[in-house]
Scaffold this active site. Sequence first.
Site, PDB file in Angstrom:
ATOM      1  N   HIS A 213       0.820  -1.211   0.000  1.00  0.00           N
ATOM      2  CA  HIS A 213       0.000   0.000   0.000  1.00  0.00           C
ATOM      3  C   HIS A 213       0.854   1.261   0.000  1.00  0.00           C
ATOM      4  CE1 HIS A 213       0.163  -1.135   4.417  1.00  0.00           C
ATOM      5  NE2 HIS A 213       0.790   0.002   4.390  1.00  0.00           N
ATOM      6  N   CYS A 527       0.853  -4.392 -22.329  1.00  0.00           N
ATOM      7  CA  CYS A 527       0.278  -3.765 -21.143  1.00  0.00           C
ATOM      8  C   CYS A 527       1.069  -4.083 -19.870  1.00  0.00           C
ATOM      9  CB  CYS A 527      -1.180  -4.169 -20.947  1.00  0.00           C
ATOM     10  SG  CYS A 527      -1.418  -5.935 -20.651  1.00  0.00           S
TER      11      CYS A 527
END
Length: 589
Positions: A213, A527
Amino acid sequence: MTFSIHGLAVARGIAIGRAVLVASSRVDVAHYFIEPAQVEREIERVKRGRDAVVDELHRLQQTISQLGPKDAPHELRALLDVHLMLLQDEEMVGGVKHWIRDRLYNAEWALTTQLEMVARQFDEMEDEYLRERKADLEQITEKVLRAMQGQTTSGLPAGIAAARKAPSAELQLEDTDTPLVLIAHEISPSDMLQFKQGLFAGFVTDVGGKTSHTAIVARSMDIPAVVGARTASQLVRQDDWVIIDGDAGVVIVDPSPIILAEYQYKQRQRDLERGRLGRLLNTPAVTLDGEKVELLANIEMPEDAPVALKAGAVGVGLFRSEFLFMGRLGHLPDEEEQYQAYRRAVEGMAGLPVTIRTVDIGADKPMDSNIVEGSHLNPALGLRAIRWSLADPSMFLTQLRAILRAAAHGPVKMLIPMLAHLSEIRQTVALVEQARAELQREGRIFGQVSLGAMIEIPAAALMLKTFLKYFDYLSLGTNDLIQYTLAIDRADESVAHLYDPLHPAVLRLVADTISECRAQGKEVSVCGEMAGDIAMTRLLLGLGLRSFSMHPAQILAVKQEVLRADTTRLQPWAQTVLNADEPSAAMGT
């Protein structure tokens, strides 16, 4: 004395400032057996502690709702949601009750024991993002333990609070212009909210990976960060001068005047470069010889669409729909929830195309209670991505229907991950047709979608002609393609150095995919991380690639490379690199 600490580069840039140290502060836990008559009291203690943390997170969510995207980016909001889901996880709650009722453990002992049990499951997960959620679980457990012991769970960590009260003028955070960098064992999303953008110039944590995070939020806030620096919080002292090199993943402590001057120069140059790149925002991505290049954005949530537009993306090349499924703990998003999420992304791109990848997680995710424990010894090669979707046709049809309905609001492409077998292709196509037929029979409004496949398994790259009979376009998922081609576990530090995008076998698979698609007049894009790596832009252009999808923050830097490129000159050079025994060496020729 100057010394350096090495970690993982997760958010680019240079940060120079005084260290604000937040030491790790695990709660001491007592271990003792209770009497049967005390069982309900201990369970109630856990419940009160959990409820206190839930209340705190709800207050933080209310605070977030009053802040702008700079002070509270979407990634932070999403991670607070994950913390709330983990707190209310039935497996976690039920496990704690089991240890109290059946083993007569005291509340704290039961909570930490269940944490260890669930943490092992996270350690076994192949998906890197999910594996990093173990840190979230540890943080909320610590908060519950503190609440149970009557300690505050809200506000700033002790190290920050102490720094604010410190008599030294250099540590008065709100009263000085001296840049500050945060050094911590780990940082929780709620703590990140307290810091807000502008308070810290950079972050360093002992633990974490590229999808932790701290890394996610640092990238979204465009703040240099290094994670996985192991003992940084033990080696760096409060108020030390620190340089964070977010490009190299290096932290330099107590730099000499010469080193400091060198990095200050790099910092100024980077600021100038960022200003120059900003002027390219509205410039079309066209090479010197007139080749148009499509620069697309990878996004995780619908709210990321405005960020993609602001970065100059001409569409979304990868919407990772699995972020809607993560942390659901057995409660899958229904059709309406998915439809609304996809619709927001489509409408947020204001008429530009959005490529939605079907869910790309599987047997290793914690929400799936139907998977038998121990049945996925190697999740990377197990029931994941399209294999998992096809194993649960009802769930897959729900997602397909939601995507088709969202396509009524703008151009949508559907992307299927991890295909390798003709049988999988046929099943997928049949289910897409079934979803269309059901919606039409029900009188629902839906749109048409282009159907594409990800090329991320060598088997798929070796049967391109078969794939192109069924699909409108292909997308190269280079992260997994490299991992599977070279038999490398990216999460295993002992072999991470063998993860090589320039390996001859990898380049051959990439080149052949691009070439075959162009020969058949089908669209092809990249991608994976390779698309946003400016060191690879010229090579990919030379191999014929004209569509790149990347993190929005990388678009302008790649665009600059495109504007400087002449594909007529790059093509023969790219073939030389492709045919070389050591492509990395040939890249410099």
